[in-house]
Design a protein around this motif. Structure first.
Motif, PDB file in Angstrom:
ATOM      1  N   CYS A 277     -65.091 -18.010 -16.720  1.00 33.67           N
ATOM      2  CA  CYS A 277     -66.010 -18.058 -17.862  1.00 33.67           C
ATOM      3  C   CYS A 277     -67.301 -18.806 -17.540  1.00 33.67           C
ATOM      4  O   CYS A 277     -67.284 -19.796 -16.819  1.00 33.67           O
ATOM      5  CB  CYS A 277     -65.337 -18.753 -19.039  1.00 33.67           C
ATOM      6  SG  CYS A 277     -63.872 -17.914 -19.641  1.00 33.67           S
ATOM      7  N   ASP A 278     -68.380 -18.320 -18.113  1.00 29.84           N
ATOM      8  CA  ASP A 278     -69.657 -19.021 -18.035  1.00 29.84           C
ATOM      9  C   ASP A 278     -69.766 -20.043 -19.157  1.00 29.84           C
ATOM     10  O   ASP A 278     -70.368 -21.091 -18.994  1.00 29.84           O
ATOM     11  CB  ASP A 278     -70.824 -18.036 -18.140  1.00 29.84           C
ATOM     12  CG  ASP A 278     -70.829 -17.033 -17.005  1.00 29.84           C
ATOM     13  OD1 ASP A 278     -70.499 -17.415 -15.864  1.00 29.84           O
ATOM     14  OD2 ASP A 278     -71.148 -15.855 -17.260  1.00 29.84           O
ATOM     15  N   ASN A 279     -69.213 -19.726 -20.320  1.00 29.86           N
ATOM     16  CA  ASN A 279     -69.226 -20.582 -21.504  1.00 29.86           C
ATOM     17  C   ASN A 279     -67.876 -20.480 -22.197  1.00 29.86           C
ATOM     18  O   ASN A 279     -67.208 -19.459 -22.089  1.00 29.86           O
ATOM     19  CB  ASN A 279     -70.295 -20.115 -22.515  1.00 29.86           C
ATOM     20  CG  ASN A 279     -71.676 -20.160 -21.935  1.00 29.86           C
ATOM     21  OD1 ASN A 279     -72.183 -21.210 -21.612  1.00 29.86           O
ATOM     22  ND2 ASN A 279     -72.290 -18.994 -21.804  1.00 29.86           N
ATOM     23  N   THR A 280     -67.514 -21.526 -22.917  1.00 30.12           N
ATOM     24  CA  THR A 280     -66.302 -21.474 -23.720  1.00 30.12           C
ATOM     25  C   THR A 280     -66.604 -21.974 -25.127  1.00 30.12           C
ATOM     26  O   THR A 280     -67.452 -22.840 -25.320  1.00 30.12           O
ATOM     27  CB  THR A 280     -65.158 -22.319 -23.117  1.00 30.12           C
ATOM     28  OG1 THR A 280     -65.630 -23.635 -22.889  1.00 30.12           O
ATOM     29  CG2 THR A 280     -64.662 -21.732 -21.817  1.00 30.12           C
TER      30      THR A 280
ATOM     31  N   LEU B 210     -60.832 -32.441 -22.823  1.00 36.76           N
ATOM     32  CA  LEU B 210     -61.241 -31.142 -22.274  1.00 36.76           C
ATOM     33  C   LEU B 210     -62.720 -31.176 -21.886  1.00 36.76           C
ATOM     34  O   LEU B 210     -63.111 -30.670 -20.835  1.00 36.76           O
ATOM     35  CB  LEU B 210     -61.024 -30.027 -23.299  1.00 36.76           C
ATOM     36  CG  LEU B 210     -59.597 -29.637 -23.625  1.00 36.76           C
ATOM     37  CD1 LEU B 210     -59.584 -28.651 -24.786  1.00 36.76           C
ATOM     38  CD2 LEU B 210     -58.898 -29.056 -22.418  1.00 36.76           C
ATOM     39  N   HIS B 211     -63.515 -31.779 -22.743  1.00 32.30           N
ATOM     40  CA  HIS B 211     -64.956 -31.865 -22.495  1.00 32.30           C
ATOM     41  C   HIS B 211     -65.259 -32.800 -21.319  1.00 32.30           C
ATOM     42  O   HIS B 211     -65.992 -32.422 -20.401  1.00 32.30           O
ATOM     43  CB  HIS B 211     -65.668 -32.348 -23.754  1.00 32.30           C
ATOM     44  CG  HIS B 211     -67.124 -32.574 -23.572  1.00 32.30           C
ATOM     45  ND1 HIS B 211     -68.010 -31.537 -23.350  1.00 32.30           N
ATOM     46  CD2 HIS B 211     -67.852 -33.717 -23.540  1.00 32.30           C
ATOM     47  CE1 HIS B 211     -69.222 -32.033 -23.195  1.00 32.30           C
ATOM     48  NE2 HIS B 211     -69.151 -33.346 -23.313  1.00 32.30           N
ATOM     49  N   GLU B 212     -64.699 -33.984 -21.335  1.00 34.41           N
ATOM     50  CA  GLU B 212     -64.980 -34.974 -20.283  1.00 34.41           C
ATOM     51  C   GLU B 212     -64.532 -34.503 -18.904  1.00 34.41           C
ATOM     52  O   GLU B 212     -65.208 -34.743 -17.909  1.00 34.41           O
ATOM     53  CB  GLU B 212     -64.306 -36.310 -20.623  1.00 34.41           C
ATOM     54  CG  GLU B 212     -64.975 -37.036 -21.774  1.00 34.41           C
ATOM     55  CD  GLU B 212     -64.193 -38.251 -22.239  1.00 34.41           C
ATOM     56  OE1 GLU B 212     -63.066 -38.494 -21.735  1.00 34.41           O
ATOM     57  OE2 GLU B 212     -64.706 -38.958 -23.134  1.00 34.41           O
ATOM     58  N   GLU B 213     -63.395 -33.845 -18.851  1.00 30.75           N
ATOM     59  CA  GLU B 213     -62.866 -33.372 -17.569  1.00 30.75           C
ATOM     60  C   GLU B 213     -63.397 -31.987 -17.201  1.00 30.75           C
ATOM     61  O   GLU B 213     -63.006 -31.434 -16.177  1.00 30.75           O
ATOM     62  CB  GLU B 213     -61.338 -33.382 -17.603  1.00 30.75           C
ATOM     63  CG  GLU B 213     -60.776 -34.783 -17.733  1.00 30.75           C
ATOM     64  CD  GLU B 213     -59.257 -34.814 -17.731  1.00 30.75           C
ATOM     65  OE1 GLU B 213     -58.618 -33.777 -17.433  1.00 30.75           O
ATOM     66  OE2 GLU B 213     -58.715 -35.896 -18.024  1.00 30.75           O
ATOM     67  N   GLU B 214     -64.263 -31.439 -18.050  1.00 31.44           N
ATOM     68  CA  GLU B 214     -64.886 -30.132 -17.829  1.00 31.44           C
ATOM     69  C   GLU B 214     -63.849 -29.042 -17.520  1.00 31.44           C
ATOM     70  O   GLU B 214     -64.046 -28.209 -16.637  1.00 31.44           O
ATOM     71  CB  GLU B 214     -65.943 -30.224 -16.731  1.00 31.44           C
ATOM     72  CG  GLU B 214     -67.073 -31.174 -17.089  1.00 31.44           C
ATOM     73  CD  GLU B 214     -68.119 -31.320 -15.999  1.00 31.44           C
ATOM     74  OE1 GLU B 214     -67.976 -30.691 -14.923  1.00 31.44           O
ATOM     75  OE2 GLU B 214     -69.069 -32.072 -16.229  1.00 31.44           O
ATOM     76  N   LEU B 215     -62.759 -29.077 -18.277  1.00 30.81           N
ATOM     77  CA  LEU B 215     -61.717 -28.074 -18.095  1.00 30.81           C
ATOM     78  C   LEU B 215     -62.118 -26.735 -18.690  1.00 30.81           C
ATOM     79  O   LEU B 215     -61.598 -25.690 -18.278  1.00 30.81           O
ATOM     80  CB  LEU B 215     -60.406 -28.564 -18.709  1.00 30.81           C
ATOM     81  CG  LEU B 215     -59.802 -29.791 -18.021  1.00 30.81           C
ATOM     82  CD1 LEU B 215     -58.602 -30.300 -18.800  1.00 30.81           C
ATOM     83  CD2 LEU B 215     -59.419 -29.465 -16.592  1.00 30.81           C
ATOM     84  N   LEU B 216     -63.012 -26.764 -19.655  1.00 27.59           N
ATOM     85  CA  LEU B 216     -63.555 -25.547 -20.249  1.00 27.59           C
ATOM     86  C   LEU B 216     -65.059 -25.575 -20.016  1.00 27.59           C
ATOM     87  O   LEU B 216     -65.758 -26.412 -20.582  1.00 27.59           O
ATOM     88  CB  LEU B 216     -63.237 -25.480 -21.753  1.00 27.59           C
ATOM     89  CG  LEU B 216     -61.754 -25.479 -22.119  1.00 27.59           C
ATOM     90  CD1 LEU B 216     -61.579 -25.483 -23.625  1.00 27.59           C
ATOM     91  CD2 LEU B 216     -61.033 -24.301 -21.499  1.00 27.59           C
ATOM     92  N   PRO B 217     -65.589 -24.676 -19.188  1.00 27.03           N
ATOM     93  CA  PRO B 217     -67.005 -24.730 -18.807  1.00 27.03           C
ATOM     94  C   PRO B 217     -67.948 -24.581 -19.995  1.00 27.03           C
ATOM     95  O   PRO B 217     -67.739 -23.738 -20.861  1.00 27.03           O
ATOM     96  CB  PRO B 217     -67.176 -23.570 -17.834  1.00 27.03           C
ATOM     97  CG  PRO B 217     -65.937 -22.790 -17.860  1.00 27.03           C
ATOM     98  CD  PRO B 217     -64.896 -23.555 -18.579  1.00 27.03           C
TER      99      PRO B 217
END
Length: 155
Positions: A99-102, A122-129
């Motif tokens: 994914c480019d964005n989530t 999820l945000h801090e660990e950049e698990l969802l781009p």
């Protein structure tokens, strides 16, 4: 339609969920058989989830799925994945690398506040781009404080 546990996209658009992604990833169906055109929206194509299988997450890690996503990106302007809730099943995190964005949907009076630390992680660990949060479900045009934004610019 990546939610094989509770698929709804096919139903919403009145499409059969007979042959879908799981069939393609298991080698039981050709890509042309699983891509369905939507009569109401001529520029929309949908791949239904197909039947439930135990090893779905493993299939998402295969080269076949990666190739499918790359092919779809060349043929379509946008490729969207509707996944099960990320806190319930790991499929969304597995898909995130494609994914480019989530978009993380939060529903007013439905999503528990106890999920906030998880969403922050999820945000801090950049698990969802490039994760963005969509806050929906407000009633009567009001925010949670009862302010009507439609009157904001009047006066």
């Amino acid at each position: 339609e990546m939610d094989i546990y509770k698929s709804n996209i096919s139903k919403i658009f009145g499409l059969p969920n007979v042959v879908g992604l799981t069939d393609y990833l298991n080698g039981k169906a050709d890509i042309k058989k699983v891509i369905q055109k939507c009569d109401q929206y001529p520029n929309l194509s949908i791949i239904s989830s197909g039947g439930f299988i135990d090893n779905f997450s493993e299939l998402l890690d295969q080269e076949l799925f990666k190739n499918l996503v790359e092919k779809l990106k060349t043929e379509y302007d946008h490729v969207l994945f509707d996944t099960p809730p990320v806190h319930a099943v790991n499929d969304a995190i597995t898909l995130a690398k494609h994914c480019d964005n989530t978009l993380y949907l939060v529903r007013y009076n439905h999503t528990s506040r106890t999920l906030l630390p998880f969403i922050q992680k999820l945000h801090e660990e950049e698990l969802l781009p490039r994760m963005s949060i969509i806050f929906n479900g407000l009633t009567g045009g009001r925010d949670s404080e009862g302010f009507k934004y439609e009157n904001y610019y009047r006066n």
